[in-house]
Design a protein around this motif. Sequence first.
Motif, PDB file in Angstrom:
ATOM      1  N   ALA A  94       0.658  -1.439  -0.055  1.00  0.00           N
ATOM      2  CA  ALA A  94      -0.075  -0.024   0.046  1.00  0.00           C
ATOM      3  C   ALA A  94       0.949   1.230   0.202  1.00  0.00           C
ATOM      4  CB  ALA A  94      -0.879  -0.050   1.020  1.00  0.00           C
ATOM      5  N   THR A  95       2.053   1.352   0.510  1.00  0.00           N
ATOM      6  CA  THR A  95       2.950   2.342   0.396  1.00  0.00           C
ATOM      7  C   THR A  95       3.691   2.474  -1.094  1.00  0.00           C
ATOM      8  OG1 THR A  95       5.009   1.023   0.796  1.00  0.00           O
ATOM      9  CG2 THR A  95       3.696   1.676   2.829  1.00  0.00           C
ATOM     10  N   GLY A  96       3.418   1.624  -2.068  1.00  0.00           N
ATOM     11  CA  GLY A  96       4.027   1.833  -3.213  1.00  0.00           C
ATOM     12  C   GLY A  96       4.675   0.970  -3.649  1.00  0.00           C
ATOM     13  N   ILE A  97       5.315   0.048  -2.738  1.00  0.00           N
ATOM     14  CA  ILE A  97       6.426  -0.836  -3.129  1.00  0.00           C
ATOM     15  C   ILE A  97       6.153  -1.952  -3.998  1.00  0.00           C
ATOM     16  CG2 ILE A  97       7.947  -2.764  -2.250  1.00  0.00           C
ATOM     17  CD1 ILE A  97       8.016  -1.071   0.558  1.00  0.00           C
ATOM     18  N   ALA A  98       6.633  -2.138  -5.221  1.00  0.00           N
ATOM     19  CA  ALA A  98       6.132  -3.257  -6.013  1.00  0.00           C
ATOM     20  C   ALA A  98       6.415  -4.433  -5.460  1.00  0.00           C
ATOM     21  CB  ALA A  98       7.204  -3.087  -7.310  1.00  0.00           C
ATOM     22  N   ALA A  99       5.530  -5.398  -6.031  1.00  0.00           N
ATOM     23  CA  ALA A  99       5.453  -6.776  -5.430  1.00  0.00           C
ATOM     24  C   ALA A  99       6.741  -7.677  -5.683  1.00  0.00           C
ATOM     25  CB  ALA A  99       4.259  -7.314  -6.188  1.00  0.00           C
ATOM     26  N   GLU A 100       7.465  -7.010  -6.730  1.00  0.00           N
ATOM     27  CA  GLU A 100       8.800  -7.900  -7.121  1.00  0.00           C
ATOM     28  C   GLU A 100       9.976  -7.488  -6.046  1.00  0.00           C
ATOM     29  OE1 GLU A 100       8.024  -5.062 -10.330  1.00  0.00           O
ATOM     30  OE2 GLU A 100       6.802  -6.289  -9.581  1.00  0.00           O
ATOM     31  N   ASP A 101       9.625  -6.348  -5.290  1.00  0.00           N
ATOM     32  CA  ASP A 101      10.588  -5.867  -4.349  1.00  0.00           C
ATOM     33  C   ASP A 101      10.244  -6.226  -2.977  1.00  0.00           C
ATOM     34  OD1 ASP A 101      12.099  -4.339  -6.345  1.00  0.00           O
ATOM     35  OD2 ASP A 101      10.874  -2.677  -6.249  1.00  0.00           O
ATOM     36  N   LEU A 102       9.507  -7.204  -2.882  1.00  0.00           N
ATOM     37  CA  LEU A 102       9.093  -7.941  -1.565  1.00  0.00           C
ATOM     38  C   LEU A 102       9.533  -9.357  -1.702  1.00  0.00           C
ATOM     39  CD1 LEU A 102       5.522  -6.708  -0.662  1.00  0.00           C
ATOM     40  CD2 LEU A 102       7.631  -5.837   0.169  1.00  0.00           C
ATOM     41  N   ARG A 103      10.252  -9.785  -0.488  1.00  0.00           N
ATOM     42  CA  ARG A 103      10.886 -11.142  -0.618  1.00  0.00           C
ATOM     43  C   ARG A 103      10.722 -11.803   0.758  1.00  0.00           C
ATOM     44  NH1 ARG A 103      16.191 -13.450   0.235  1.00  0.00           N
ATOM     45  NH2 ARG A 103      16.950 -11.576   0.775  1.00  0.00           N
ATOM     46  N   THR A 104      10.219 -12.986   0.719  1.00  0.00           N
ATOM     47  CA  THR A 104      10.168 -13.778   2.043  1.00  0.00           C
ATOM     48  C   THR A 104      11.690 -14.337   2.331  1.00  0.00           C
ATOM     49  OG1 THR A 104       7.934 -14.403   1.950  1.00  0.00           O
ATOM     50  CG2 THR A 104       9.265 -15.668   3.361  1.00  0.00           C
ATOM     51  N   ASP A 105      12.421 -13.960   3.493  1.00  0.00           N
ATOM     52  CA  ASP A 105      13.519 -14.344   3.707  1.00  0.00           C
ATOM     53  C   ASP A 105      13.717 -15.221   4.924  1.00  0.00           C
ATOM     54  OD1 ASP A 105      13.443 -12.664   5.575  1.00  0.00           O
ATOM     55  OD2 ASP A 105      14.776 -11.284   5.066  1.00  0.00           O
ATOM     56  N   GLU A 106      12.861 -15.525   5.459  1.00  0.00           N
ATOM     57  CA  GLU A 106      12.875 -16.358   6.700  1.00  0.00           C
ATOM     58  C   GLU A 106      11.531 -17.030   7.153  1.00  0.00           C
ATOM     59  OE1 GLU A 106      14.031 -16.283  11.619  1.00  0.00           O
ATOM     60  OE2 GLU A 106      13.457 -14.459  10.214  1.00  0.00           O
ATOM     61  N   LEU A 107      11.417 -18.319   7.528  1.00  0.00           N
ATOM     62  CA  LEU A 107      10.016 -19.084   7.700  1.00  0.00           C
ATOM     63  C   LEU A 107      10.543 -19.923   8.768  1.00  0.00           C
ATOM     64  CD1 LEU A 107       7.033 -19.004   7.302  1.00  0.00           C
ATOM     65  CD2 LEU A 107       7.485 -20.982   5.584  1.00  0.00           C
ATOM     66  N   THR A 108      10.248 -19.858  10.121  1.00  0.00           N
ATOM     67  CA  THR A 108      10.397 -20.990  11.192  1.00  0.00           C
ATOM     68  C   THR A 108       9.441 -21.377  11.865  1.00  0.00           C
ATOM     69  OG1 THR A 108      10.999 -19.304  12.721  1.00  0.00           O
ATOM     70  CG2 THR A 108      12.827 -19.565  11.142  1.00  0.00           C
ATOM     71  N   LEU A 109       9.405 -22.293  12.414  1.00  0.00           N
ATOM     72  CA  LEU A 109       8.453 -22.865  13.405  1.00  0.00           C
ATOM     73  C   LEU A 109       9.135 -24.015  14.250  1.00  0.00           C
ATOM     74  CD1 LEU A 109       5.554 -23.262  14.623  1.00  0.00           C
ATOM     75  CD2 LEU A 109       5.417 -25.258  12.875  1.00  0.00           C
ATOM     76  N   SER A 110       9.186 -23.460  15.447  1.00  0.00           N
ATOM     77  CA  SER A 110      10.073 -24.152  16.707  1.00  0.00           C
ATOM     78  C   SER A 110       9.398 -24.363  17.941  1.00  0.00           C
ATOM     79  CB  SER A 110      11.587 -23.633  16.922  1.00  0.00           C
ATOM     80  OG  SER A 110      11.394 -22.294  17.155  1.00  0.00           O
ATOM     81  N   PRO A 111       9.795 -25.560  18.946  1.00  0.00           N
ATOM     82  CA  PRO A 111       8.994 -25.554  19.949  1.00  0.00           C
ATOM     83  C   PRO A 111      10.051 -24.577  21.054  1.00  0.00           C
ATOM     84  CG  PRO A 111      10.239 -27.350  19.735  1.00  0.00           C
ATOM     85  CD  PRO A 111      10.234 -26.296  18.280  1.00  0.00           C
ATOM     86  N   GLU A 112       9.313 -24.277  22.218  1.00  0.00           N
ATOM     87  CA  GLU A 112      10.040 -23.414  23.377  1.00  0.00           C
ATOM     88  C   GLU A 112       9.847 -24.329  24.559  1.00  0.00           C
ATOM     89  OE1 GLU A 112       8.319 -19.489  23.076  1.00  0.00           O
ATOM     90  OE2 GLU A 112      10.079 -18.639  21.982  1.00  0.00           O
ATOM     91  N   TYR A 113      10.808 -24.513  25.194  1.00  0.00           N
ATOM     92  CA  TYR A 113      10.782 -25.243  26.363  1.00  0.00           C
ATOM     93  C   TYR A 113      10.706 -24.529  27.857  1.00  0.00           C
ATOM     94  CZ  TYR A 113      12.104 -28.709  22.977  1.00  0.00           C
ATOM     95  OH  TYR A 113      12.149 -29.510  21.930  1.00  0.00           O
ATOM     96  N   LYS A 114       9.807 -24.880  28.664  1.00  0.00           N
ATOM     97  CA  LYS A 114       9.963 -24.378  30.079  1.00  0.00           C
ATOM     98  C   LYS A 114      11.031 -24.920  30.617  1.00  0.00           C
ATOM     99  CE  LYS A 114       7.006 -23.778  33.979  1.00  0.00           C
ATOM    100  NZ  LYS A 114       5.621 -23.869  34.605  1.00  0.00           N
ATOM    101  N   GLU A 115      11.305 -26.329  30.690  1.00  0.00           N
ATOM    102  CA  GLU A 115      12.244 -27.296  31.160  1.00  0.00           C
ATOM    103  C   GLU A 115      12.293 -28.193  30.484  1.00  0.00           C
ATOM    104  OE1 GLU A 115      13.625 -29.264  35.414  1.00  0.00           O
ATOM    105  OE2 GLU A 115      11.979 -27.987  35.375  1.00  0.00           O
ATOM    106  N   TYR A 116      13.323 -28.412  29.564  1.00  0.00           N
ATOM    107  CA  TYR A 116      13.530 -29.469  28.772  1.00  0.00           C
ATOM    108  C   TYR A 116      13.317 -31.044  29.418  1.00  0.00           C
ATOM    109  CZ  TYR A 116      15.052 -32.614  24.642  1.00  0.00           C
ATOM    110  OH  TYR A 116      15.312 -33.443  23.781  1.00  0.00           O
ATOM    111  N   PRO A 117      12.417 -31.957  28.883  1.00  0.00           N
ATOM    112  CA  PRO A 117      11.868 -31.670  27.330  1.00  0.00           C
ATOM    113  C   PRO A 117      10.454 -31.352  27.794  1.00  0.00           C
ATOM    114  CG  PRO A 117      11.700 -33.975  28.386  1.00  0.00           C
ATOM    115  CD  PRO A 117      12.499 -33.263  29.493  1.00  0.00           C
ATOM    116  N   THR A 118       9.937 -30.389  28.543  1.00  0.00           N
ATOM    117  CA  THR A 118       8.632 -29.996  28.676  1.00  0.00           C
ATOM    118  C   THR A 118       8.373 -28.896  27.548  1.00  0.00           C
ATOM    119  OG1 THR A 118       8.511 -30.807  30.850  1.00  0.00           O
ATOM    120  CG2 THR A 118       6.877 -29.174  30.095  1.00  0.00           C
ATOM    121  N   ILE A 119       7.629 -28.885  26.734  1.00  0.00           N
ATOM    122  CA  ILE A 119       7.245 -27.789  25.715  1.00  0.00           C
ATOM    123  C   ILE A 119       6.081 -26.993  26.182  1.00  0.00           C
ATOM    124  CG2 ILE A 119       6.520 -27.229  23.392  1.00  0.00           C
ATOM    125  CD1 ILE A 119       7.671 -29.708  22.566  1.00  0.00           C
TER     126      ILE A 119
END
Length: 241
Positions: A94-119
């Motif tokens: 919406a600011t005027g940036i062209a679609a080809e000037d946008l790039r996905t450079d990261e995609l992650t999904l990971s668990p977080e532990y309160k105390e391993y191995p408890t997620i």
Amino acid sequence: MIKMSQAAALAVLVSTGLFLAGLSGGTALADSEPSAVTVERSRPQITVVGEGSISATPDIMRLDTGVEVRRPTAGAAFTDARTAAAALTRALLATGIAAEDLRTDELTLSPEYKEYPTISGYRATQGVEAVVRDIDDADDVVDAAAAVGEAVRFDGVTFEVSDNHAPLRLAREAAFEDARSRATQYAELASRGLGRVMEISEQSVTPPTPVRGFAGIADKASISPGRRNVSVSVRVVYELE
């Protein structure tokens, strides 16, 4: 006593005659002349290294942004991250940036532990790099991204010069003139004249390197690209007269 046949005696007479003819100028051997070798003495030379530096203003900004969410389940974290990333993309477009000037450079999904191995939950991220080709729009782009919500993250900006050719040409000219100036001074100190250029070799080139980070305040804008130096080093060999 060695006896010689008539054929052998005739061969000796013929050979002797040819040898005597050579001595009397009957063959090309008597006409040959000694070869003449000419050694040209090279003139003294002087080698100098010239340096040139030109200041250039970056005209492109790369914004490293993205989203990050934490949810109790992996599915919820991933879905909400994707939803937030889509909202961020729409805001940037919406600011005027062209679609080809946008790039996905990261995609992650990971668990977080309160105390391993408890997620304790899951963390999902999606990074987006936006190329802002008009520095004057930089603040508006950052504000639009921040307005998407609390999931948005900023990892900094990189400023670049889109066209290095023009400043590099100017830097090479400055380096060559610097080399000529140095050589001229040395020739004068040696009471010699500066002759023709015998050799040129480019030693190093430093183009305007990308600069990371948010760069201070300029006028009313909070983001400033500053200036970058383009440097060239050249080695020149001159003949001394």
